[in-house]
Motif scaffolding. Structure first.
Motif, PDB file in Angstrom:
ATOM      1  N   ALA A 158       0.805  -1.227   0.000  1.00  0.00           N
ATOM      2  CA  ALA A 158       0.000   0.000   0.000  1.00  0.00           C
ATOM      3  C   ALA A 158       0.838   1.278   0.000  1.00  0.00           C
ATOM      4  CB  ALA A 158      -0.927   0.004   1.212  1.00  0.00           C
ATOM      5  N   LYS A 159       1.964   1.268   0.773  1.00  0.00           N
ATOM      6  CA  LYS A 159       2.692   2.524   0.983  1.00  0.00           C
ATOM      7  C   LYS A 159       4.207   2.408   0.856  1.00  0.00           C
ATOM      8  CE  LYS A 159      -0.755   4.530   4.109  1.00  0.00           C
ATOM      9  NZ  LYS A 159      -0.985   5.179   5.433  1.00  0.00           N
ATOM     10  N   ASN A 160       4.723   1.215   0.528  1.00  0.00           N
ATOM     11  CA  ASN A 160       6.175   1.003   0.494  1.00  0.00           C
ATOM     12  C   ASN A 160       6.808   1.347   1.837  1.00  0.00           C
ATOM     13  OD1 ASN A 160       6.261   0.074  -2.179  1.00  0.00           O
ATOM     14  ND2 ASN A 160       6.369   2.158  -2.978  1.00  0.00           N
ATOM     15  N   GLU A 161       6.122   0.941   2.912  1.00  0.00           N
ATOM     16  CA  GLU A 161       6.608   1.209   4.261  1.00  0.00           C
ATOM     17  C   GLU A 161       6.425  -0.026   5.136  1.00  0.00           C
ATOM     18  OE1 GLU A 161       5.533   6.006   4.503  1.00  0.00           O
ATOM     19  OE2 GLU A 161       4.232   4.537   5.500  1.00  0.00           O
ATOM     20  N   ILE A 162       7.316  -0.145   6.135  1.00  0.00           N
ATOM     21  CA  ILE A 162       7.122  -1.127   7.191  1.00  0.00           C
ATOM     22  C   ILE A 162       7.108  -0.369   8.503  1.00  0.00           C
ATOM     23  CG2 ILE A 162       8.095  -3.082   5.950  1.00  0.00           C
ATOM     24  CD1 ILE A 162      10.701  -2.701   7.419  1.00  0.00           C
ATOM     25  N   TYR A 163       6.310  -0.860   9.455  1.00  0.00           N
ATOM     26  CA  TYR A 163       6.091  -0.128  10.688  1.00  0.00           C
ATOM     27  C   TYR A 163       6.587  -0.900  11.897  1.00  0.00           C
ATOM     28  CZ  TYR A 163       2.804   2.499   7.738  1.00  0.00           C
ATOM     29  OH  TYR A 163       2.232   3.247   6.741  1.00  0.00           O
ATOM     30  N   GLY A 164       6.909  -0.153  12.945  1.00  0.00           N
ATOM     31  CA  GLY A 164       7.291  -0.744  14.213  1.00  0.00           C
ATOM     32  C   GLY A 164       7.352   0.328  15.271  1.00  0.00           C
ATOM     33  N   THR A 165       7.377  -0.082  16.533  1.00  0.00           N
ATOM     34  CA  THR A 165       7.421   0.886  17.630  1.00  0.00           C
ATOM     35  C   THR A 165       8.840   1.157  18.109  1.00  0.00           C
ATOM     36  OG1 THR A 165       7.087  -0.894  19.247  1.00  0.00           O
ATOM     37  CG2 THR A 165       5.128   0.213  18.412  1.00  0.00           C
ATOM     38  N   ALA A 166       9.793   0.343  17.695  1.00  0.00           N
ATOM     39  CA  ALA A 166      11.178   0.507  18.150  1.00  0.00           C
ATOM     40  C   ALA A 166      11.873   1.639  17.396  1.00  0.00           C
ATOM     41  CB  ALA A 166      11.943  -0.800  17.951  1.00  0.00           C
ATOM     42  N   ASP A 167      12.918   2.186  18.004  1.00  0.00           N
ATOM     43  CA  ASP A 167      13.736   3.179  17.319  1.00  0.00           C
ATOM     44  C   ASP A 167      14.280   2.585  16.024  1.00  0.00           C
ATOM     45  OD1 ASP A 167      13.341   4.968  19.378  1.00  0.00           O
ATOM     46  OD2 ASP A 167      15.200   4.455  20.413  1.00  0.00           O
ATOM     47  N   PRO A 168      14.436   3.391  14.979  1.00  0.00           N
ATOM     48  CA  PRO A 168      14.849   2.870  13.667  1.00  0.00           C
ATOM     49  C   PRO A 168      16.160   2.098  13.673  1.00  0.00           C
ATOM     50  CG  PRO A 168      14.011   5.096  13.441  1.00  0.00           C
ATOM     51  CD  PRO A 168      14.103   4.830  14.916  1.00  0.00           C
ATOM     52  N   ASP A 169      17.072   2.452  14.580  1.00  0.00           N
ATOM     53  CA  ASP A 169      18.374   1.793  14.606  1.00  0.00           C
ATOM     54  C   ASP A 169      18.528   0.817  15.771  1.00  0.00           C
ATOM     55  OD1 ASP A 169      19.498   3.082  12.293  1.00  0.00           O
ATOM     56  OD2 ASP A 169      19.659   4.910  13.486  1.00  0.00           O
ATOM     57  N   GLN A 170      17.439   0.535  16.461  1.00  0.00           N
ATOM     58  CA  GLN A 170      17.480  -0.425  17.566  1.00  0.00           C
ATOM     59  C   GLN A 170      17.432  -1.843  17.021  1.00  0.00           C
ATOM     60  OE1 GLN A 170      14.302  -0.059  20.419  1.00  0.00           O
ATOM     61  NE2 GLN A 170      14.840  -1.954  21.485  1.00  0.00           N
TER      62      GLN A 170
END
Length: 289
Positions: A158-170
């Motif tokens: 749908a958006k070429n995105e993946i989601y998560g609650t963690a910091d991007p570099d964690q």
């Protein structure tokens, strides 16, 4: 040669276990709700016996478990502890020497930290407490690569995105479903005494959200970004999009950034390096297109 009974045969991990055992010419019996699905997955084999049944109908299981020396136990149910203990108790009484149980790394956290952790903890305690039991090997994976199919496949399309609650570099900890299956097969085709009552932590690799996005981008040939979102939004994805019940969704978002050490000894059990997310995603990329 071992004779292995499989509970959870038509799932992602269980089906891999069945296929690997058949490749090794091991006799396998699988308890399944839908025999036609099992036949489509596994084809015809003189070493494969399909038994129709489910957790509420164990007549077929009770009448066919005798003569097996191993039981592979993977159960998805809100009553998993009761179901697993019942299945294992019947198996041990019928002469099964080893139960290989897929548990979870969540049991290593705080006691009763979440519904998910509690279910697996109660399962392990129940299995360990079976009187006069045989050997019991516990496999404790962290979140599976295949968990990406819960929502990432939809948001990538749908958006070429993946989601998560963690910091991007964690760095978060992951397990390849293929590695879980491979370890299970190793345990069930080697001497029972070798693995005794071992517990194997199956966290294989660690990736941050940005690293996962880079791998997905490379495999799909398009830019996919990792987007950190509030835990409330992640919860709504699980409940409204994936249709998880509250107690499962709240458990997942509560432990999404659970830290578990990578088990560096896993290649000894696997007989090969652990599977990378790159390799798993390449083999499953059509599911994200």
């Amino acid at each position: 040669m071992s004779k292995v009974y499989i509970i959870g045969a038509t799932g992602r991990i269980g089906s891999s276990v069945v296929k690997e055992l058949l490749e090794k010419n091991v006799q396998v019996t699988a308890l399944v709700r839908d025999p036609s699905k099992a036949e489509r997955l596994f084809g015809q084999s003189s070493n494969l016996t399909i038994v129709k049944g489910d957790y509420a109908d164990l007549d077929g299981y009770k009448s066919t478990i005798a003569g097996h020396d191993r039981l592979f136990l993977l159960v998805h149910s809100i009553n998993m502890a009761e179901i697993k203990v019942n299945l294992a108790t019947i198996a041990y009484a019928a002469g099964v020497k080893q139960v290989v149980h897929v548990s979870s790394a969540t049991v290593c956290g705080a006691w009763r930290e979440s519904f998910i952790a509690t279910q697996h903890y109660d399962s392990e305690i129940g299995l360990l407490s079976i009187p006069n039991r045989g050997k019991y090997v516990t496999l404790r994976p962290n979140q599976f690569f295949s968990n990406l199919l819960l929502s990432d496949d939809k948001t990538i399309r749908a958006k070429n995105e993946i989601y998560g609650t963690a910091d991007p570099d964690q760095g978060l900890h992951w397990t390849s479903p293929n590695d879980i299956a491979k370890v299970a097969v190793t345990v069930m085709t080697e001497p029972v005494e070798k693995h005794d009552n071992c517990v194997y932590n199956l966290t294989t690799v660690k990736y941050s959200g940005n690293e996962r996005a880079a791998i997905v981008s490379k495999v799909l040939g398009k830019e996919v970004k990792y987007v950190q979102i509030p835990v409330e939004q992640r919860y709504k994805i699980f409940t409204d999009v994936v249709r998880m019940p509250h107690f499962v969704a709240i458990g997942l978002v509560s432990i999404e950034d659970l830290a578990a050490p990578v088990n560096k000894a896993l290649p000894i059990l696997l007989g090969r390096p652990v599977e990378s997310l790159d390799a798993w995603f390449e083999a499953n990329k059509e599911k994200f297109l």
